[in-house]
Design a protein around this motif. Structure first.
Motif, mmCIF file in Angstrom:
data_model
loop_
_atom_site.group_PDB
_atom_site.id
_atom_site.type_symbol
_atom_site.label_atom_id
_atom_site.label_comp_id
_atom_site.label_asym_id
_atom_site.label_seq_id
_atom_site.Cartn_x
_atom_site.Cartn_y
_atom_site.Cartn_z
ATOM 1 N N CYS A 28 49.448 10.142 -14.051
ATOM 2 C CA CYS A 28 48.172 10.443 -14.909
ATOM 3 C C CYS A 28 48.184 11.595 -15.721
ATOM 4 O O CYS A 28 48.677 12.509 -15.269
ATOM 5 C CB CYS A 28 46.946 10.575 -13.873
ATOM 6 S SG CYS A 28 45.290 10.841 -14.644
ATOM 7 N N ILE A 33 42.905 9.184 -18.864
ATOM 8 C CA ILE A 33 41.547 8.860 -18.656
ATOM 9 C C ILE A 33 40.722 9.638 -19.855
ATOM 10 O O ILE A 33 40.959 10.814 -20.383
ATOM 11 C CB ILE A 33 41.108 9.871 -17.520
ATOM 12 C CG1 ILE A 33 41.719 9.151 -16.163
ATOM 13 C CG2 ILE A 33 39.440 9.916 -17.172
ATOM 14 C CD1 ILE A 33 41.773 9.852 -14.827
ATOM 15 N N ILE A 91 40.056 15.369 -19.901
ATOM 16 C CA ILE A 91 39.143 14.777 -19.397
ATOM 17 C C ILE A 91 37.634 15.651 -19.802
ATOM 18 O O ILE A 91 37.885 16.626 -20.103
ATOM 19 C CB ILE A 91 39.214 14.719 -17.784
ATOM 20 C CG1 ILE A 91 39.076 16.331 -17.242
ATOM 21 C CG2 ILE A 91 40.354 13.944 -17.311
ATOM 22 C CD1 ILE A 91 38.984 16.195 -15.845
ATOM 23 N N VAL A 93 35.083 6.266 -14.968
ATOM 24 C CA VAL A 93 36.453 6.481 -14.067
ATOM 25 C C VAL A 93 36.076 6.694 -12.660
ATOM 26 O O VAL A 93 36.792 6.442 -11.548
ATOM 27 C CB VAL A 93 37.264 7.576 -14.764
ATOM 28 C CG1 VAL A 93 36.600 8.857 -14.539
ATOM 29 C CG2 VAL A 93 38.639 7.425 -14.003
ATOM 30 N N ALA A 108 45.798 13.216 -18.856
ATOM 31 C CA ALA A 108 44.449 13.345 -19.230
ATOM 32 C C ALA A 108 43.832 14.630 -19.859
ATOM 33 O O ALA A 108 44.201 15.561 -19.389
ATOM 34 C CB ALA A 108 43.608 12.581 -18.018
#
Length: 358
Positions: free
Chosen positions: A123, A61, A127, A112, A125
């Motif tokens: 996952c 992400i 962010i 997202v 990420a």
């Protein structure tokens, strides 16, 4: 004089503070949470601690310019990257076009929090910190459940996620996330590891969804936890004998009786509703570090003077509520020091008496 002219010219051409070019590439915007990891050793550490297998599909992400993406592609089967900024999407596609990893990367342009996430095993990420809470609970509501998520958060938020009962940062966010997942702190990351550097330090945490989910209605759970943590350092006896709380619980109780609902069947229906998980994402108040306990205590004392008792039914219902607290030895306990097991037990006692929080 020549040097002075050059410096003046550079000053005139400098980018605005919220939009700076780094290394002559795409300008990053702090207002959008764009802080790119520049430390290659840190990127390697994050990928290593993620425990990625060659057969894994990885969700990333906010990939930015792809520094972390490149390392993920080297160890995973494929990477699905979700990026909101179209400039970053273009940069990402250009970077990997014609490389051996081009067929292993799928870039989704969009928000997202609004787009439907595809299947993924892990996952990883870094962010934008402003979406930390809603993103965490969106991931935990995702099905099929993923194996783990390794995410970079603002340090304060991360420490709230892993806080234990009795810790200063232990709050409703801690309780709700730990109900749904096992969370561990992996490493602290200084602000100088990013470009442009943010104003705060960061931390990387590992989130592993619980399988199966706890047998509890999340709406019920959050309703009770919200009440308990409204003033986490007051005793539960003081909180639950407030007129407003007694009135709320009695209203729920009378409504259920009037509708002649089978409470047990209703709870079974609500237990693992994925839509309920979204209820737990409302965490705005938990992100404030301000300590308002003293003010809350003063307000509580005023409210406690206005007790239920004039009406016979109200007094009777109040006695039932306080009796439940005494039965579980909760009357003198405080939310700030209760464990997950304590909260589950307390909720079960209320539900057995026909009292609900949603």
């Amino acid at each position: 004089m020549a040097g002075g002219k050059i410096q003046k010219k550079r000053h005139q051409q400098a980018a605005p503070p919220q939009q700076q070019r780094w290394g002559g590439g795409v300008p990053f915007e702090k207002s959008k949470g764009q802080h790119i990891l520049k430390n290659p050793m840190l990127v390697d550490t994050i990928v290593h601690k993620s425990g990625i297998k060659p057969t894994d599909v990885v969700l990333e992400i906010g990939p930015g310019t792809g520094n972390l993406t490149k390392k993920l592609l080297e160890v995973a089967k494929s990477v699905v990257a979700v990026e909101l900024d179209p400039r970053m999407v273009l940069e990402l596609n250009r970077r990997f076009q014609g490389t051996p990893h081009s067929n292993s990367l799928k870039v989704i342009q969009g928000d997202v929090l609004k787009c439907e996430l595809p299947y993924f095993d892990i996952c990883v990420a870094n962010i934008p910190y402003q979406i930390s809470s809603p993103l965490t609970f969106k991931l935990l509501a995702h099905r099929p459940a993923f194996r783990c998520a390794v995410i970079m958060f603002q340090r304060e938020f991360a420490m709230r996620l892993v806080a234990n009962p009795g810790d200063n940062l232990y709050c409703r966010l801690s309780v709700n996330t730990q109900l749904l997942a096992r969370i561990s702190h992996l490493l602290k990351v200084g602000r100088n590891n990013f470009r442009p550097p943010p104003k705060v330090d960061s931390s990387v945490v590992r989130i592993e969804p619980r399988r199966p989910l706890p047998p509890v209605s999340f709406k019920e759970w959050d309703g009770m936890v919200r009440l308990c943590f409204n003033r986490k350092n007051k005793t539960l006896g003081s909180i639950f004998k407030q007129k407003s709380v007694i009135s709320l619980l009695e209203k729920n109780y009378r409504t259920l009786q009037a509708l002649q609902l089978n409470n047990k069947s209703q709870l079974e229906e609500d237990k693992v509703s994925l839509e309920d998980v979204a209820v737990l994402a409302d965490m705005v108040e938990d992100l404030s570090m301000g300590n308002s306990d003293e003010k809350d205590d003063q307000e509580m004392e005023v409210e406690d003077m206005d007790m239920v008792g004039e009406d016979g039914n109200d007094a009777s219902f109040k006695a039932i509520v306080l009796g439940i607290l005494k039965q579980g030895d909760f009357a003198e306990k405080r939310a700030a020091k209760l464990t997950q097991v304590d909260f589950l037990y307390l909720l079960s006692l209320f539900n057995k008496a026909g009292i609900h929080f949603s």
